[in-house]
Design a protein around this motif. Structure first.
Motif, short mmCIF file in Angstrom:
data_model
loop_
_atom_site.label_atom_id
_atom_site.label_comp_id
_atom_site.label_asym_id
_atom_site.label_seq_id
_atom_site.Cartn_x
_atom_site.Cartn_y
_atom_site.Cartn_z
N GLY A 277 148.44 55.66 25.35
CA GLY A 277 147.46 54.75 25.93
C GLY A 277 146.62 54.07 24.86
O GLY A 277 146.34 52.87 24.93
N LEU A 278 146.22 54.83 23.83
CA LEU A 278 145.41 54.27 22.76
C LEU A 278 146.20 53.22 21.97
O LEU A 278 145.64 52.22 21.52
N MET A 279 147.49 53.44 21.82
CA MET A 279 148.32 52.44 21.14
C MET A 279 148.28 51.10 21.88
O MET A 279 148.04 50.05 21.29
N TRP A 280 148.50 51.14 23.21
CA TRP A 280 148.50 49.90 23.99
C TRP A 280 147.12 49.25 23.97
O TRP A 280 147.01 48.02 23.90
N LEU A 281 146.07 50.05 24.02
CA LEU A 281 144.72 49.49 23.99
C LEU A 281 144.43 48.83 22.65
O LEU A 281 143.71 47.83 22.58
N THR A 282 144.97 49.40 21.58
CA THR A 282 144.77 48.80 20.26
C THR A 282 145.46 47.45 20.17
O THR A 282 144.90 46.47 19.65
N LEU A 283 146.68 47.38 20.67
CA LEU A 283 147.39 46.10 20.70
C LEU A 283 146.63 45.08 21.54
O LEU A 283 146.51 43.91 21.17
N ALA A 284 146.11 45.54 22.68
CA ALA A 284 145.36 44.63 23.54
C ALA A 284 144.09 44.14 22.85
O ALA A 284 143.74 42.96 22.93
N ARG A 285 143.42 45.05 22.15
CA ARG A 285 142.18 44.68 21.44
C ARG A 285 142.46 43.59 20.41
O ARG A 285 141.67 42.65 20.24
N ASP A 286 143.55 43.66 19.73
CA ASP A 286 143.88 42.67 18.72
C ASP A 286 144.35 41.36 19.33
O ASP A 286 144.34 40.33 18.66
N GLY A 287 144.79 41.39 20.58
CA GLY A 287 145.20 40.16 21.25
C GLY A 287 144.06 39.46 21.96
O GLY A 287 144.18 38.31 22.33
N ALA A 288 142.96 40.18 22.16
CA ALA A 288 141.82 39.60 22.87
C ALA A 288 141.03 38.71 21.93
O ALA A 288 140.58 39.16 20.88
N ALA A 289 140.87 37.45 22.31
CA ALA A 289 140.17 36.51 21.43
C ALA A 289 139.15 35.66 22.16
O ALA A 289 138.29 35.06 21.53
N GLY A 290 139.22 35.58 23.48
CA GLY A 290 138.34 34.70 24.22
C GLY A 290 137.04 35.36 24.63
O GLY A 290 136.92 36.59 24.61
N PRO A 291 136.06 34.56 25.03
CA PRO A 291 134.77 35.12 25.45
C PRO A 291 134.86 35.96 26.72
O PRO A 291 134.01 36.80 26.97
N GLY A 292 135.92 35.74 27.52
CA GLY A 292 136.08 36.53 28.73
C GLY A 292 136.86 37.81 28.52
O GLY A 292 137.19 38.49 29.51
N ASP A 293 137.14 38.15 27.28
CA ASP A 293 137.96 39.34 26.99
C ASP A 293 137.14 40.56 26.61
O ASP A 293 137.68 41.54 26.09
N LYS A 294 135.84 40.52 26.87
CA LYS A 294 134.99 41.66 26.49
C LYS A 294 135.44 42.95 27.18
O LYS A 294 135.34 44.04 26.61
N TRP A 295 135.97 42.83 28.39
CA TRP A 295 136.40 44.02 29.11
C TRP A 295 137.54 44.73 28.37
O TRP A 295 137.62 45.97 28.41
N VAL A 296 138.37 43.95 27.70
CA VAL A 296 139.46 44.55 26.92
C VAL A 296 138.89 45.33 25.74
O VAL A 296 139.29 46.47 25.46
N VAL A 297 137.94 44.71 25.05
CA VAL A 297 137.29 45.37 23.91
C VAL A 297 136.58 46.64 24.36
O VAL A 297 136.66 47.68 23.70
N ASP A 298 135.91 46.57 25.51
CA ASP A 298 135.18 47.74 26.00
C ASP A 298 136.14 48.90 26.32
O ASP A 298 135.83 50.07 26.02
N LEU A 299 137.28 48.58 26.93
CA LEU A 299 138.25 49.64 27.23
C LEU A 299 138.74 50.31 25.95
O LEU A 299 138.88 51.53 25.88
N TYR A 300 139.01 49.49 24.93
CA TYR A 300 139.46 50.04 23.66
C TYR A 300 138.38 50.91 23.03
O TYR A 300 138.66 52.03 22.57
N GLU A 301 137.15 50.42 22.98
CA GLU A 301 136.06 51.15 22.35
C GLU A 301 135.84 52.50 23.04
O GLU A 301 135.64 53.53 22.37
N ASP A 302 135.86 52.50 24.37
CA ASP A 302 135.64 53.74 25.11
C ASP A 302 136.75 54.75 24.83
O ASP A 302 136.49 55.94 24.61
N ALA A 303 138.00 54.27 24.84
CA ALA A 303 139.12 55.19 24.60
C ALA A 303 139.11 55.71 23.18
O ALA A 303 139.35 56.91 22.95
N PHE A 304 138.80 54.86 22.21
CA PHE A 304 138.80 55.30 20.81
C PHE A 304 137.74 56.37 20.59
O PHE A 304 137.98 57.36 19.88
#
Length: 328
Positions: A277-304
């Motif tokens: 799960g952490l692997m997929w979240l890391t990939l997602a975090r690096d793909g998130a670039a827009g202002p509406g992608d904060k939820w992706v960053v938050d999921l990654y930060e919480d899991a890490f």
């Protein structure tokens, strides 16, 4: 003859591709040792998958004359009211409709919005799918024109009406898949003051068709999210995971985020897999670039922050394996 539906959900329904053409039966109303950034640097450079917006079908009121290439009968002039924009240069052998699209796109790049929209409308009115898609996105986003979801819906519907059964991988099929996703998104919420009402079942049909027939990653993500949230259906994490995996493997970062969270937390019928799960979240975090992608960053930060040192180390190994596979 219509091609059969593909994929587990569609096969179970026993329907055929022509069903999708009847979904819209109305016209639109007028009115641990590893640092936090170690994983991210390792995954940096992974290109997120193409997220084409698509969905829907069209009513008889929006149907065309059946000429799928938009060129009109050979040797005949365009119908009244469909004359090319003035001063349109035509290279030898070029169709007016193709040159109108090229001219319109160029005008938009130069900031000549009115000229560009006029040229695109000419091309769109003759069935040019790229022009229809571009205008649909412009009206949906309010990009250079006043936002008008009803007009966007109409343009996307035209594409779906003519190109729903185009062979996957063709240029027109890309626009058709994106149109189905866009129309499905409209059905999830509806369009105020029009005949397009909120209808999760129709949204699911739109996403299912684009996800199964065209293999569109954005449609697969949206379908997986509907199963995960239980939108218009019984919640089914296992079915959600199936669609999210298909999308995530194509680089769709939103699907990677939801799949990562699903595996990191575990769910009904899905055992917890922290490192995966952490692997997929890391990939997602690096793909998130827009202002509406904060939820992706938050999921990654919480899991890490919750992951153990061992899970972080194993996640890094999974990332290295992913990179090697992606480079092949």
């Amino acid at each position: 003859m219509a091609r059969p539906w593909r994929g587990p959900d569609l096969a179970r329904s026993g329907g055929h591709a022509f069903r999708i053409m009847n979904v819209v039966d109305h016209s639109i109303g007028t009115n641990g040792g590893l640092g936090r950034h170690g994983l991210r640097r390792t995954a940096w450079g992974i290109v997120a998958g193409l997220c084409l917006l698509v969905a829907g079908a069209v009513s008889p009121a929006l149907a065309f004359d059946g000429n799928t290439d938009g060129s009109g009968p050979a040797g005949l002039a365009p119908p009244p009211g469909l004359t090319p924009p003035g001063s349109l240069p035509l290279p030898p052998g070029a169709r007016p409709v193709d040159e109108a699209f090229r001219s319109g796109a160029q005008a938009l790049r130069l900031g000549q919005t009115a000229k560009g929209v006029d040229a695109l409308r000419y091309a769109a009115d003759q069935g040019h799918p790229a022009a229809q898609w571009k205008l649909g996105r412009m009206y949906a986003d309010g990009d250079g024109v006043k936002r008008d979801d009803a007009k966007a819906f109409e343009y996307f519907s035209r594409i779906a009406n003519l190109h729903a059964e185009d062979y996957p991988g063709t240029p027109q099929a890309r626009f058709a898949a994106s149109a189905f996703v866009a129309l499905g998104s409209y059905y999830l919420v509806g369009i105020p003051n029009t005949a397009v009402r909120r209808d999760p079942a129709r949204a699911r049909d739109m996403f299912s068709y684009a996800a199964s027939y065209f293999g569109d990653p954005d449609a697969q993500f949206r379908l997986g999210k509907m199963y995960l949230d239980g939108t218009g259906m019984s919640r089914d994490p296992r079915q959600a995971a199936r669609w999210l995996i298909l999308s995530a493997q194509k680089g769709q970062y939103e699907a990677q985020a939801l799949l990562g969270q699903l595996l990191f937390r575990g769910d009904e019928g899905i055992p917890r897999q922290g490192a995966r799960g952490l692997m997929w979240l890391t990939l997602a975090r690096d793909g998130a670039a827009g202002p509406g992608d904060k939820w992706v960053v938050d999921l990654y930060e919480d899991a890490f922050s919750e992951a153990t040192e061992d899970e972080r180390a194993v996640a890094l190994k999974y990332l290295e394996q992913w990179l090697k596979t992606a480079q092949r």
